[in-house]
Motif scaffolding. Structure first.
Motif, PDB file in Angstrom:
ATOM      1  N   VAL A   5       0.832  -1.339  -0.208  1.00 49.45           N
ATOM      2  CA  VAL A   5      -0.047  -0.118  -0.053  1.00 49.45           C
ATOM      3  C   VAL A   5       0.978   1.382   0.016  1.00 49.45           C
ATOM      4  O   VAL A   5       1.889   1.375   0.821  1.00 49.45           O
ATOM      5  CB  VAL A   5      -0.903   0.007   1.298  1.00 49.45           C
ATOM      6  N   LYS A   6       0.676   2.120  -1.068  1.00 48.91           N
ATOM      7  CA  LYS A   6       1.672   3.236  -1.203  1.00 48.91           C
ATOM      8  C   LYS A   6       0.979   4.546  -0.524  1.00 48.91           C
ATOM      9  O   LYS A   6      -0.426   4.427  -0.333  1.00 48.91           O
ATOM     10  CB  LYS A   6       1.820   3.483  -2.580  1.00 48.91           C
ATOM     11  N   THR A   7       1.778   5.185   0.315  1.00 46.27           N
ATOM     12  CA  THR A   7       1.290   6.500   0.843  1.00 46.27           C
ATOM     13  C   THR A   7       1.893   7.801   0.088  1.00 46.27           C
ATOM     14  O   THR A   7       3.367   7.895   0.329  1.00 46.27           O
ATOM     15  CB  THR A   7       1.249   6.754   2.200  1.00 46.27           C
ATOM     16  N   GLU A   8       1.316   8.416  -0.765  1.00 47.36           N
ATOM     17  CA  GLU A   8       2.033   9.572  -1.150  1.00 47.36           C
ATOM     18  C   GLU A   8       0.938  10.924  -1.001  1.00 47.36           C
ATOM     19  O   GLU A   8      -0.006  10.866  -1.524  1.00 47.36           O
ATOM     20  CB  GLU A   8       2.057   9.433  -2.747  1.00 47.36           C
ATOM     21  N   GLY A   9       1.597  11.899  -0.125  1.00 44.60           N
ATOM     22  CA  GLY A   9       0.895  13.094   0.012  1.00 44.60           C
ATOM     23  C   GLY A   9      -0.521  12.522   0.741  1.00 44.60           C
ATOM     24  O   GLY A   9      -0.513  11.685   1.585  1.00 44.60           O
ATOM     25  N   GLU A  10      -1.756  12.983   0.213  1.00 45.40           N
ATOM     26  CA  GLU A  10      -2.957  12.783   0.855  1.00 45.40           C
ATOM     27  C   GLU A  10      -3.474  11.333   0.404  1.00 45.40           C
ATOM     28  O   GLU A  10      -4.620  10.866   0.622  1.00 45.40           O
ATOM     29  CB  GLU A  10      -3.989  13.697   0.471  1.00 45.40           C
ATOM     30  N   PHE A  11      -2.862  10.697  -0.640  1.00 42.61           N
ATOM     31  CA  PHE A  11      -3.192   9.342  -1.308  1.00 42.61           C
ATOM     32  C   PHE A  11      -2.614   8.225  -0.678  1.00 42.61           C
ATOM     33  O   PHE A  11      -1.464   7.984  -0.409  1.00 42.61           O
ATOM     34  CB  PHE A  11      -2.948   9.522  -2.784  1.00 42.61           C
ATOM     35  N   LYS A  12      -3.409   7.185  -0.269  1.00 42.43           N
ATOM     36  CA  LYS A  12      -3.042   5.958   0.062  1.00 42.43           C
ATOM     37  C   LYS A  12      -3.772   4.815  -0.723  1.00 42.43           C
ATOM     38  O   LYS A  12      -5.104   4.804  -0.926  1.00 42.43           O
ATOM     39  CB  LYS A  12      -3.537   5.859   1.483  1.00 42.43           C
ATOM     40  N   TYR A  13      -3.082   4.080  -1.422  1.00 39.25           N
ATOM     41  CA  TYR A  13      -3.628   3.365  -2.675  1.00 39.25           C
ATOM     42  C   TYR A  13      -2.674   1.978  -2.875  1.00 39.25           C
ATOM     43  O   TYR A  13      -1.334   1.911  -2.290  1.00 39.25           O
ATOM     44  CB  TYR A  13      -3.850   4.255  -3.662  1.00 39.25           C
ATOM     45  N   ILE A  14      -3.469   1.076  -3.662  1.00 44.90           N
ATOM     46  CA  ILE A  14      -2.543  -0.069  -3.943  1.00 44.90           C
ATOM     47  C   ILE A  14      -2.420   0.234  -5.633  1.00 44.90           C
ATOM     48  O   ILE A  14      -3.437   0.749  -6.358  1.00 44.90           O
ATOM     49  CB  ILE A  14      -3.478  -1.231  -4.002  1.00 44.90           C
ATOM     50  N   GLU A  15      -1.245  -0.201  -6.079  1.00 46.77           N
ATOM     51  CA  GLU A  15      -1.040  -0.082  -7.713  1.00 46.77           C
ATOM     52  C   GLU A  15      -0.363  -1.463  -7.962  1.00 46.77           C
ATOM     53  O   GLU A  15       0.503  -1.819  -7.361  1.00 46.77           O
ATOM     54  CB  GLU A  15      -0.147   1.173  -8.001  1.00 46.77           C
ATOM     55  N   ALA A  16      -0.966  -2.210  -8.854  1.00 49.09           N
ATOM     56  CA  ALA A  16      -0.420  -3.433  -9.373  1.00 49.09           C
ATOM     57  C   ALA A  16      -0.830  -3.479 -10.779  1.00 49.09           C
ATOM     58  O   ALA A  16      -1.770  -3.079 -11.601  1.00 49.09           O
ATOM     59  CB  ALA A  16      -1.066  -4.682  -8.850  1.00 49.09           C
ATOM     60  N   GLY A  17       0.239  -4.240 -11.488  1.00 53.47           N
ATOM     61  CA  GLY A  17       0.234  -4.537 -12.724  1.00 53.47           C
ATOM     62  C   GLY A  17       0.643  -3.539 -13.670  1.00 53.47           C
ATOM     63  O   GLY A  17       0.997  -2.331 -13.463  1.00 53.47           O
ATOM     64  N   GLU A  18       0.517  -3.699 -14.996  1.00 53.97           N
ATOM     65  CA  GLU A  18       0.737  -2.522 -16.125  1.00 53.97           C
ATOM     66  C   GLU A  18      -0.068  -2.981 -17.323  1.00 53.97           C
ATOM     67  O   GLU A  18      -0.602  -3.938 -17.633  1.00 53.97           O
ATOM     68  CB  GLU A  18       2.403  -2.806 -16.804  1.00 53.97           C
ATOM     69  N   GLY A  19      -0.542  -1.876 -17.964  1.00 55.46           N
ATOM     70  CA  GLY A  19      -1.501  -1.806 -19.139  1.00 55.46           C
ATOM     71  C   GLY A  19      -2.461  -0.901 -18.914  1.00 55.46           C
ATOM     72  O   GLY A  19      -2.446   0.163 -18.185  1.00 55.46           O
ATOM     73  N   ARG A  20      -3.511  -1.158 -19.578  1.00 55.23           N
ATOM     74  CA  ARG A  20      -4.653  -0.328 -19.381  1.00 55.23           C
ATOM     75  C   ARG A  20      -5.153  -0.212 -17.950  1.00 55.23           C
ATOM     76  O   ARG A  20      -5.379  -1.054 -17.216  1.00 55.23           O
ATOM     77  CB  ARG A  20      -5.913  -1.315 -20.103  1.00 55.23           C
ATOM     78  N   THR A  21      -5.607   0.983 -17.581  1.00 53.68           N
ATOM     79  CA  THR A  21      -5.821   1.328 -16.162  1.00 53.68           C
ATOM     80  C   THR A  21      -7.283   1.016 -15.673  1.00 53.68           C
ATOM     81  O   THR A  21      -8.096   1.324 -16.489  1.00 53.68           O
ATOM     82  CB  THR A  21      -5.478   2.727 -15.772  1.00 53.68           C
ATOM     83  N   ILE A  22      -7.359   0.269 -14.550  1.00 53.40           N
ATOM     84  CA  ILE A  22      -8.787   0.041 -13.994  1.00 53.40           C
ATOM     85  C   ILE A  22      -8.585   0.859 -12.657  1.00 53.40           C
ATOM     86  O   ILE A  22      -7.750   0.522 -11.920  1.00 53.40           O
ATOM     87  CB  ILE A  22      -9.013  -1.335 -13.777  1.00 53.40           C
TER      88      ILE A  22
END
Length: 255
Positions: A5-22
């Motif tokens: 889980v990434k925390t960058e500024g006000e955002f906390k999120y999961i990012e996984a994979g490459e390609g078309r964004t969902i």
């Protein structure tokens, strides 16, 4: 979930994979873990999956509503340089995705809604649970699913913690009122983008007639049912949910 889980500024999120964004949006009582199966499947099949944590408990009370959550997601998508994305939303997350489609149509080219609010939903019931009543909270959490065993102790503990925190309770109630105020029935006929509706036949929060009404009002929707399934198909039947969405993606060349 094994993803960082990434925390960058006000955002906390999961990012996984490459390609078309969902972009994936959880519900009012949801967490980043709710879409573990979606992240696992689509990140390994040609998609980049982004799951931001919605700031339901951290926005100022006066700004705790569907509109401001939509603005937050817009800001997140701009931060991640995402435009014309697929958005998958469950429950209140579906409602937020509909509001984004209305207010910021340049950000959305298709939607997947599962157990979405926006027309009608039953929340915790007619009376808010008494603080400290763990068994009541456990029963309410289990009632979200067809199979009560889907409700893990972690889910029950998270909800129990929320309803015993006055600041969280106030925000949950504010969100519930906002969902009623921001009824989308008049907006849906104007949303021409492809919409995939995936619904549990035994959903007691947004019952089957809600799915049928979404399907009637949306001009370019397709409705899929999952039997023996409650309000969160992506948690209760992750494999079947992913198969339905992947097949729909193929049909609409979303890749």
């Amino acid at each position: 979930m094994d993803y960082n889980v990434k925390t960058e500024g006000e955002f906390k999120y999961i990012e996984a994979g490459e390609g078309r964004t969902i972009v994936v949006l959880h519900g009012l009582m949801g967490t980043l873990d709710d879409f573990a199966g979606v992240v696992e499947h689509f990140s390994k099949n040609g998609y980049k999956v982004l799951v931001p944590e919605l700031p339901i408990y951290t926005l100022p009370i006066i700004k705790t509503n569907i509109k401001n959550l939509a603005k937050f997601v817009k800001k997140f998508m701009e931060y991640k340089n995402v435009s014309k994305s697929v958005i998958i939303g469950n429950s209140a997350g579906g409602h937020v995705s509909l509001y984004i489609t209305k207010a910021f149509p340049h950000l959305v080219d298709s939607l997947v809604l599962t157990g979405s609010s926006g027309l009608y939903e039953k929340a915790m019931g007619d009376t808010y649970p008494k603080r400290g009543d763990y068994e009541y909270i456990k029963a309410k959490t289990e009632a979200v699913f067809y199979d009560p065993k889907t409700a893990t102790k972690k889910m029950v503990d998270n909800l129990f913690e929320a309803v015993n925190d006055r600041n969280r309770v106030i925000r949950i109630l504010a969100m519930a009122k906002s969902a009623i105020r921001h009824n989308m029935s008049n907006d849906l006929p104007e949303m021409k983008i492809p919409v995939c509706l995936v619904w549990g036949k035994q959903d007691d929060v947004t019952p089957p007639e809600v799915a049928e009404e979404f399907d009637r009002l949306l001009p370019n929707s397709e409705l899929f049912w999952i039997d023996k399934c409650g309000h969160a198909p992506m948690m209760e039947h992750p494999g079947l949910f992913n198969d339905i969405v992947a097949g729909w993606f193929d049909k609409h060349n979303i890749k």
